[in-house]
Scaffold this motif. Structure first.
Motif, PDB file in Angstrom:
ATOM      1  N   ASN A  74       0.812  -1.212   0.000  1.00 44.21           N
ATOM      2  CA  ASN A  74       0.000   0.000   0.000  1.00 44.21           C
ATOM      3  C   ASN A  74       0.844   1.260   0.000  1.00 44.21           C
ATOM      4  OD1 ASN A  74      -2.951  -0.627   0.188  1.00 44.21           O
ATOM      5  ND2 ASN A  74      -2.271  -1.876   1.905  1.00 44.21           N
ATOM      6  N   GLY A  75       2.013   1.219   0.648  1.00 40.71           N
ATOM      7  CA  GLY A  75       2.775   2.439   0.849  1.00 40.71           C
ATOM      8  C   GLY A  75       3.952   2.677  -0.063  1.00 40.71           C
ATOM      9  N   VAL A  76       4.470   1.625  -0.723  1.00 47.41           N
ATOM     10  CA  VAL A  76       5.703   1.804  -1.479  1.00 47.41           C
ATOM     11  C   VAL A  76       5.510   2.737  -2.674  1.00 47.41           C
ATOM     12  CG1 VAL A  76       5.392  -0.194  -3.026  1.00 47.41           C
ATOM     13  CG2 VAL A  76       7.703   0.577  -2.410  1.00 47.41           C
ATOM     14  N   ALA A  77       4.312   2.705  -3.281  1.00 42.92           N
ATOM     15  CA  ALA A  77       4.058   3.614  -4.405  1.00 42.92           C
ATOM     16  C   ALA A  77       4.078   5.065  -3.936  1.00 42.92           C
ATOM     17  CB  ALA A  77       2.720   3.295  -5.059  1.00 42.92           C
ATOM     18  N   PHE A  78       3.650   5.308  -2.698  1.00 46.59           N
ATOM     19  CA  PHE A  78       3.669   6.668  -2.173  1.00 46.59           C
ATOM     20  C   PHE A  78       5.096   7.149  -1.913  1.00 46.59           C
ATOM     21  CE2 PHE A  78      -0.660   5.405  -0.382  1.00 46.59           C
ATOM     22  CZ  PHE A  78      -1.316   5.920  -1.488  1.00 46.59           C
ATOM     23  N   VAL A  79       5.965   6.226  -1.499  1.00 45.53           N
ATOM     24  CA  VAL A  79       7.375   6.579  -1.331  1.00 45.53           C
ATOM     25  C   VAL A  79       7.957   6.996  -2.686  1.00 45.53           C
ATOM     26  CG1 VAL A  79       9.649   5.756  -0.623  1.00 45.53           C
ATOM     27  CG2 VAL A  79       7.618   5.034   0.651  1.00 45.53           C
ATOM     28  N   GLY A  80       7.650   6.215  -3.719  1.00 48.26           N
ATOM     29  CA  GLY A  80       8.095   6.563  -5.060  1.00 48.26           C
ATOM     30  C   GLY A  80       7.497   7.874  -5.540  1.00 48.26           C
ATOM     31  N   THR A  81       6.219   8.087  -5.224  1.00 45.06           N
ATOM     32  CA  THR A  81       5.551   9.333  -5.622  1.00 45.06           C
ATOM     33  C   THR A  81       6.211  10.539  -4.980  1.00 45.06           C
ATOM     34  OG1 THR A  81       3.454   8.137  -5.851  1.00 45.06           O
ATOM     35  CG2 THR A  81       3.338  10.524  -5.717  1.00 45.06           C
ATOM     36  N   LEU A  82       6.511  10.425  -3.692  1.00 46.31           N
ATOM     37  CA  LEU A  82       7.184  11.519  -2.986  1.00 46.31           C
ATOM     38  C   LEU A  82       8.509  11.860  -3.662  1.00 46.31           C
ATOM     39  CD1 LEU A  82       7.505  11.872   0.873  1.00 46.31           C
ATOM     40  CD2 LEU A  82       9.457  12.304  -0.605  1.00 46.31           C
ATOM     41  N   ALA A  83       9.302  10.826  -3.958  1.00 45.23           N
ATOM     42  CA  ALA A  83      10.590  11.058  -4.618  1.00 45.23           C
ATOM     43  C   ALA A  83      10.397  11.677  -5.994  1.00 45.23           C
ATOM     44  CB  ALA A  83      11.365   9.741  -4.719  1.00 45.23           C
ATOM     45  N   GLY A  84       9.400  11.183  -6.743  1.00 41.27           N
ATOM     46  CA  GLY A  84       9.128  11.705  -8.080  1.00 41.27           C
ATOM     47  C   GLY A  84       8.663  13.150  -8.066  1.00 41.27           C
ATOM     48  N   GLN A  85       7.870  13.519  -7.061  1.00 35.46           N
ATOM     49  CA  GLN A  85       7.403  14.900  -6.965  1.00 35.46           C
ATOM     50  C   GLN A  85       8.558  15.868  -6.737  1.00 35.46           C
ATOM     51  OE1 GLN A  85       4.617  13.987  -3.877  1.00 35.46           O
ATOM     52  NE2 GLN A  85       2.846  14.061  -5.228  1.00 35.46           N
ATOM     53  N   LEU A  86       9.471  15.489  -5.869  1.00 34.82           N
ATOM     54  CA  LEU A  86      10.625  16.344  -5.620  1.00 34.82           C
ATOM     55  C   LEU A  86      11.545  16.418  -6.834  1.00 34.82           C
ATOM     56  CD1 LEU A  86      11.518  15.227  -1.976  1.00 34.82           C
ATOM     57  CD2 LEU A  86      10.463  17.390  -2.667  1.00 34.82           C
ATOM     58  N   PHE A 135       7.079   1.018  -6.791  1.00 34.29           N
ATOM     59  CA  PHE A 135       7.885   2.182  -6.415  1.00 34.29           C
ATOM     60  C   PHE A 135       8.140   3.062  -7.633  1.00 34.29           C
ATOM     61  CE2 PHE A 135      11.957   4.341  -6.317  1.00 34.29           C
ATOM     62  CZ  PHE A 135      11.866   5.078  -5.148  1.00 34.29           C
ATOM     63  N   TRP A 136       8.576   2.449  -8.733  1.00 32.43           N
ATOM     64  CA  TRP A 136       8.890   3.228  -9.930  1.00 32.43           C
ATOM     65  C   TRP A 136       7.629   3.728 -10.620  1.00 32.43           C
ATOM     66  CZ3 TRP A 136      13.331   5.309 -10.136  1.00 32.43           C
ATOM     67  CH2 TRP A 136      14.428   4.674  -9.536  1.00 32.43           C
ATOM     68  N   LEU A 137       6.538   3.004 -10.471  1.00 35.11           N
ATOM     69  CA  LEU A 137       5.251   3.510 -10.933  1.00 35.11           C
ATOM     70  C   LEU A 137       4.917   4.797 -10.179  1.00 35.11           C
ATOM     71  CD1 LEU A 137       2.494   3.202 -12.409  1.00 35.11           C
ATOM     72  CD2 LEU A 137       1.754   1.774 -10.498  1.00 35.11           C
ATOM     73  N   GLY A 138       5.078   4.758  -8.857  1.00 37.22           N
ATOM     74  CA  GLY A 138       4.842   5.952  -8.045  1.00 37.22           C
ATOM     75  C   GLY A 138       5.781   7.089  -8.413  1.00 37.22           C
ATOM     76  N   PHE A 139       7.012   6.773  -8.787  1.00 35.47           N
ATOM     77  CA  PHE A 139       7.978   7.797  -9.185  1.00 35.47           C
ATOM     78  C   PHE A 139       7.464   8.570 -10.398  1.00 35.47           C
ATOM     79  CE2 PHE A 139      12.109   9.249 -10.950  1.00 35.47           C
ATOM     80  CZ  PHE A 139      12.626   9.861  -9.814  1.00 35.47           C
ATOM     81  N   GLY A 140       6.906   7.843 -11.365  1.00 33.63           N
ATOM     82  CA  GLY A 140       6.326   8.506 -12.538  1.00 33.63           C
ATOM     83  C   GLY A 140       5.078   9.289 -12.187  1.00 33.63           C
ATOM     84  N   VAL A 141       4.222   8.711 -11.347  1.00 31.39           N
ATOM     85  CA  VAL A 141       3.016   9.407 -10.895  1.00 31.39           C
ATOM     86  C   VAL A 141       3.392  10.711 -10.193  1.00 31.39           C
ATOM     87  CG1 VAL A 141       1.113   9.311  -9.224  1.00 31.39           C
ATOM     88  CG2 VAL A 141       1.560   7.344 -10.710  1.00 31.39           C
ATOM     89  N   GLY A 142       4.453  10.663  -9.382  1.00 30.93           N
ATOM     90  CA  GLY A 142       4.884  11.856  -8.657  1.00 30.93           C
ATOM     91  C   GLY A 142       5.223  13.007  -9.574  1.00 30.93           C
ATOM     92  N   GLY A 143       5.848  12.715 -10.699  1.00 29.88           N
ATOM     93  CA  GLY A 143       6.200  13.772 -11.633  1.00 29.88           C
ATOM     94  C   GLY A 143       5.000  14.448 -12.250  1.00 29.88           C
ATOM     95  N   ASP A 144       3.898  13.716 -12.345  1.00 25.57           N
ATOM     96  CA  ASP A 144       2.696  14.270 -12.964  1.00 25.57           C
ATOM     97  C   ASP A 144       2.085  15.392 -12.138  1.00 25.57           C
ATOM     98  OD1 ASP A 144       1.769  13.485 -15.502  1.00 25.57           O
ATOM     99  OD2 ASP A 144      -0.155  12.905 -14.650  1.00 25.57           O
ATOM    100  N   TYR A 145       2.256  15.357 -10.824  1.00 29.00           N
ATOM    101  CA  TYR A 145       1.635  16.362  -9.955  1.00 29.00           C
ATOM    102  C   TYR A 145       2.139  17.779 -10.249  1.00 29.00           C
ATOM    103  CZ  TYR A 145      -0.953  13.221  -6.826  1.00 29.00           C
ATOM    104  OH  TYR A 145      -1.850  12.332  -6.303  1.00 29.00           O
ATOM    105  N   PRO A 146       3.430  18.071 -10.051  1.00 28.87           N
ATOM    106  CA  PRO A 146       3.869  19.447 -10.279  1.00 28.87           C
ATOM    107  C   PRO A 146       3.804  19.871 -11.737  1.00 28.87           C
ATOM    108  CG  PRO A 146       5.762  18.020  -9.856  1.00 28.87           C
ATOM    109  CD  PRO A 146       4.537  17.211  -9.575  1.00 28.87           C
ATOM    110  N   LEU A 147       4.064  18.941 -12.659  1.00 24.13           N
ATOM    111  CA  LEU A 147       4.094  19.316 -14.070  1.00 24.13           C
ATOM    112  C   LEU A 147       2.697  19.622 -14.598  1.00 24.13           C
ATOM    113  CD1 LEU A 147       6.750  16.737 -15.312  1.00 24.13           C
ATOM    114  CD2 LEU A 147       7.054  19.198 -15.010  1.00 24.13           C
ATOM    115  N   SER A 148       1.711  18.771 -14.291  1.00 25.11           N
ATOM    116  CA  SER A 148       0.345  19.003 -14.767  1.00 25.11           C
ATOM    117  C   SER A 148      -0.230  20.280 -14.173  1.00 25.11           C
ATOM    118  CB  SER A 148      -0.553  17.816 -14.409  1.00 25.11           C
ATOM    119  OG  SER A 148      -0.212  16.675 -15.169  1.00 25.11           O
ATOM    120  N   ALA A 149      -0.037  20.470 -12.870  1.00 25.19           N
ATOM    121  CA  ALA A 149      -0.573  21.666 -12.219  1.00 25.19           C
ATOM    122  C   ALA A 149       0.065  22.930 -12.785  1.00 25.19           C
ATOM    123  CB  ALA A 149      -0.333  21.575 -10.717  1.00 25.19           C
TER     124      ALA A 149
END
Length: 522
Positions: A74-86, A135-149
């Motif tokens: 449940n949580g590993v994708a969020f770890v990847g997302t956090l890293a991807g967002q930064l 994790f790497w799926l979340g990393f890509g998802v993370g990038g979508d947040y700042p870029l799309s907004a």
């Protein structure tokens, strides 16, 4: 003293709603539909994974994922997302929004498929492979947040900018809904084609071999919406604000937006040079701290607190619904039918609560403002959580379960017609162009830190206080009632920190970020 606005940026601020606005919403929004599908589809199949891979012969209960593995999945994708967002937030300001936009989508497509193909000779190795790809799926998802907004905010006009950014984020609701509907269809097809007895009748046969295909198909389907918009992302021009204010190329900004708006603009390179040479302070400077330090505290703290509650609710609503009896005990169903029941419950919540909440924000954000919606959302979430927690024994009685579900659904509605949408919108509006993607990424990463707290913490927190009633492998917790009390307090803190966030309704991005102000004016 305010400087004159660039002609091309002023034209974007006052432009009437045009086709390119809707194109940008769809292109960016399909990424968010994919994001939500990928992040939340795992909650539909975690119980199925436990029954497939962790069945204990002779046990009176179906197999369940060990707590450390359930938390990791449940949580590993969020770890990847956090890293991807930064990372992608920073990269979006260094290389440009467009250059890295397609990369995030490609990463999501690849890792969605790879997650469904997770392999291994033992249950633990299959779960480890799944966690690696998520994790790497979340990393890509993370990038979508700042870029799309950021892209949507820089394309939009100031009158309806909030609605456009919120509409992109509202596609997350359709992603949650799509995950539930698709899981219902797949589970129904397999359940009818490969009928199996319930666990109480035949524990082994209640998990047919075909059940392994169900979760894999559900997980892999997340690649479809992402792939559909890959070409469109590649064709989008760089935003004029990045080209002019960060790359300092006024001529290219004028040409790019001239094609979009079907109007000719002059380059105004002198204005660009004047703005960019006198506003060069960076993220770690005293000037940023003076102008935007409190704003960044507001966007990070409110997003962090919101996501503790929001992701706890989304990821573990199946456990809460099981606890109050809305989903029947696992022993009374076969594995695929249980997946069907969980998906149906989450889909109903999405239809009647989650999706309407998102779109209420879209229609009202530019009328009543971001600040009011966020304050109201946190207030109602706090009230409903306290109502559920204080009268928990009453609501969980058989005669009142529907009342529990209604109140619980209202917390989702006011999360989405509230801080879940506004915390995404505001960071894209209030920071300078050269730091906008970075600051949005930092704010979003704070949110995912909250999601990690929710994903890893709530699983243990909500366990029964009575060790005899706790699922095998789970330590006693404080119980669902007290966990809901904790979430109510978290929402109350979010209400207080909202006062650090400025209102951006009707103002240009340059006015909010103070890029139109001389250096000696706050």
């Amino acid at each position: 003293m305010a400087r004159d606005q660039l002609e091309v940026l002023n034209a974007l601020d006052v432009a009437k709603t045009q086709w390119y606005h809707f194109t940008a919403i769809v292109v960016a929004g399909m990424g968010f539909l994919t994001d939500a599908y990928d992040l939340f589809c795992v909650s539909l199949v975690t119980k199925l994974l436990g029954r497939i891979y962790y069945h204990v012969p002779g046990s009176p209960k179906p197999g369940t994922l060990p707590p450390n593995i359930a938390s990791a999945i449940n949580g590993v994708a969020f770890v990847g997302t956090l890293a991807g967002q930064l990372f992608f937030g920073w990269l979006g300001d260094k290389l440009g929004r467009k250059k890295v936009y397609g990369l995030t989508l490609a990463l999501m497509c690849l890792c969605s498929v790879a997650s469904g193909l997770s392999f291994g000779s033992t249950p633990g190795s299959v779960m480890a492979t799944l966690c690696f790809f998520r994790f790497w799926l979340g990393f890509g998802v993370g990038g979508d947040y700042p870029l799309s907004a950021t892209i949507m905010s820089e394309y939009a006009n100031k009158k309806t900018r909030g609605a456009f950014i919120a509409a992109v984020f509202a596609m997350q609701g359709f992603g949650i809904l799509a995950g539930g509907i698709f899981a219902i269809i797949i589970a129904a097809i397999f359940d009818s084609r490969y009928p199996s007895p319930v666990y109480e009748v035949n524990p082994v046969a209640s998990v047919p071999p075909q059940a392994d295909f169900v979760w894999r198909i559900i997980v892999m389907a997340g690649a479809i919406p992402a792939a559909m918009t890959f070409y469109s992302r590649a064709k989008m021009p760089e935003t004029a604000r990045y080209t002019a204010l960060v790359q300092k190329n006024a001529e290219k900004a004028a040409n790019d937006m001239g094609k979009v708006l079907q109007k000719e603009f002059t380059g105004e390179q002198n204005k660009v040079d004047n703005i960019t040479t006198k506003t060069s302070w960076g993220l770690c400077s005293k000037e940023f701290l003076r102008r935007h330090g409190l704003h960044l505290l507001g966007t990070t703290s409110t997003w962090f607190l919101l996501d503790i509650a929001f992701y706890s609710q989304n990821l573990f609503q199946k456990d809460i619904f099981s606890a109050v009896g809305w989903i029947p005990p696992a022993e009374t169903m076969n594995a695929i039918h249980e997946c069907f029941k969980i998906a149906r419950a989450q889909t109903l919540i999405a239809i009647f609560s989650t999706v309407p909440g998102y779109w209420a924000t879209v229609f009202l954000i530019d009328r009543i403002g971001r600040f009011t919606i966020q304050l109201m959302g946190f207030a109602f979430m706090t009230i409903f959580m306290f109502a559920l927690a204080i009268k928990y024994d009453y609501w969980t009685h058989d005669d009142h379960v529907i009342g529990f579900v209604v109140l619980y659904s209202l917390t989702f509605f006011f999360a989405n017609f509230g801080p879940n949408a506004t915390t995404f919108v505001v960071p894209a509006e209030i920071f300078p162009a050269r730091l906008r993607s970075t600051c949005h990424g930092i704010s979003a990463a704070a949110g995912k830190a909250g999601a990690i707290v929710g994903a890893f913490g709530f699983l243990y927190l909500a366990q029964s206080k009575d060790p005899s009633k706790t699922d095998e492998g789970y330590p006693p917790g404080i119980g669902v009632k007290n966990a809901l009390l904790v979430l109510a307090v978290v929402n109350a803190l979010g209400f207080l920190f909202t006062f650090c966030v400025p209102e951006a309704k009707g103002k240009s991005l340059e006015d909010m970020s103070q890029e139109n102000e001389e250096e000696d004016v706050v």
